[in-house]
Design an enzyme around this catalytic site. Sequence first.
Site, PDB file in Angstrom:
ATOM      1  N   LYS A  43       0.856  -1.198   0.000  1.00  0.00           N
ATOM      2  CA  LYS A  43       0.000   0.000   0.000  1.00  0.00           C
ATOM      3  C   LYS A  43       0.886   1.240   0.000  1.00  0.00           C
ATOM      4  CE  LYS A  43      -4.295   1.242   2.363  1.00  0.00           C
ATOM      5  NZ  LYS A  43      -5.022   1.093   3.632  1.00  0.00           N
TER       6      LYS A  43
HETATM    7  C1  E4P Z   1      -8.331   2.206   3.476  1.00  0.00           C
HETATM    8  O1  E4P Z   1      -7.568   1.373   3.090  1.00  0.00           O
HETATM    9  C2  E4P Z   1      -8.229   2.896   4.769  1.00  0.00           C
HETATM   10  O2  E4P Z   1      -7.610   2.035   5.668  1.00  0.00           O
HETATM   11  C3  E4P Z   1      -9.560   3.231   5.371  1.00  0.00           C
HETATM   12  O3  E4P Z   1     -10.635   2.779   4.594  1.00  0.00           O
HETATM   13  C4  E4P Z   1      -9.676   4.577   5.936  1.00  0.00           C
HETATM   14  O4  E4P Z   1     -10.958   4.693   6.519  1.00  0.00           O
HETATM   15  P1  E4P Z   1     -11.321   5.809   7.587  1.00  0.00           P
HETATM   16  O5  E4P Z   1     -11.594   7.070   6.859  1.00  0.00           O
HETATM   17  O6  E4P Z   1     -12.553   5.284   8.256  1.00  0.00           O
HETATM   18  O7  E4P Z   1     -10.151   5.944   8.526  1.00  0.00           O
END
Ligand code: E4P
Length: 217
Positions: free
Chosen positions: A87
């Site tokens: 990522k």
């Molecule tokens: C995506 O990979 C992120 O980890 C995540 O969806 C972020 O979500 P949030 O806005 O609820 O922190």
Amino acid sequence: MKFFIDTANLEQIKEAQALGILDGVTTNPSLMAKEGITGAENILKHYVNICTIVDGDVSAEVIATDFDGMVKQGEELAALHPQIVVKLPMIADGVKACKYFSDKGIRTNVTLVFSAGQALLAAKAGATYVSPFLGRLDDISTDGLHLISEIRQIYDNYGFETQILAASIRHTMHVIDCAKIGSDVMTGPLSSITGLLKHPLTDSGLAQFLADYQKGN
Ligand code: E4P
């Protein structure tokens, strides 16, 4: 549509996996910190633990923000387990690193995407997944679902194979709306998945069936 769970909590991952509908897991440094997972070695071990619970892709995020650092960390993460997807943040060096990894056949998830232009760049760099954060856009009174549909249209126009991973999902309606738009994947908390099970007519109907069975047996 693939279902990913967005957590580093092993119990919640096991619960979603037990439902038989889980296709993968996304994590981020905040989610790891929330579970108290700290220290490079513990973090790497935790990713491997997650991979042993689920069958699908597990996104593991780099912390470096420069190209060389992202390549070093990404290669270390990818070597941990075949299910790991590297990522990378949507910044210039993240795009360069995405291209580097896609040329090497290492799968990537470009994260922190908030515009169609960023999603276009991620696709051109060969990202396996692009993660538009729809909940965080909604939080600032901007239509997150509109972004998902813009990306869908752009990717379909050119046949980009990058999968749209609708992230920052907050509730069941986000999941349903993303499915209508044609998002390839959703990632959200366990509640956004188990919430899909619920309907009062299912509960009252089942209670009635069981009561009627009891009367005659
Ligand atoms: C995506 O990979 C992120 O980890 C995540 O969806 C972020 O979500 P949030 O806005 O609820 O922190």
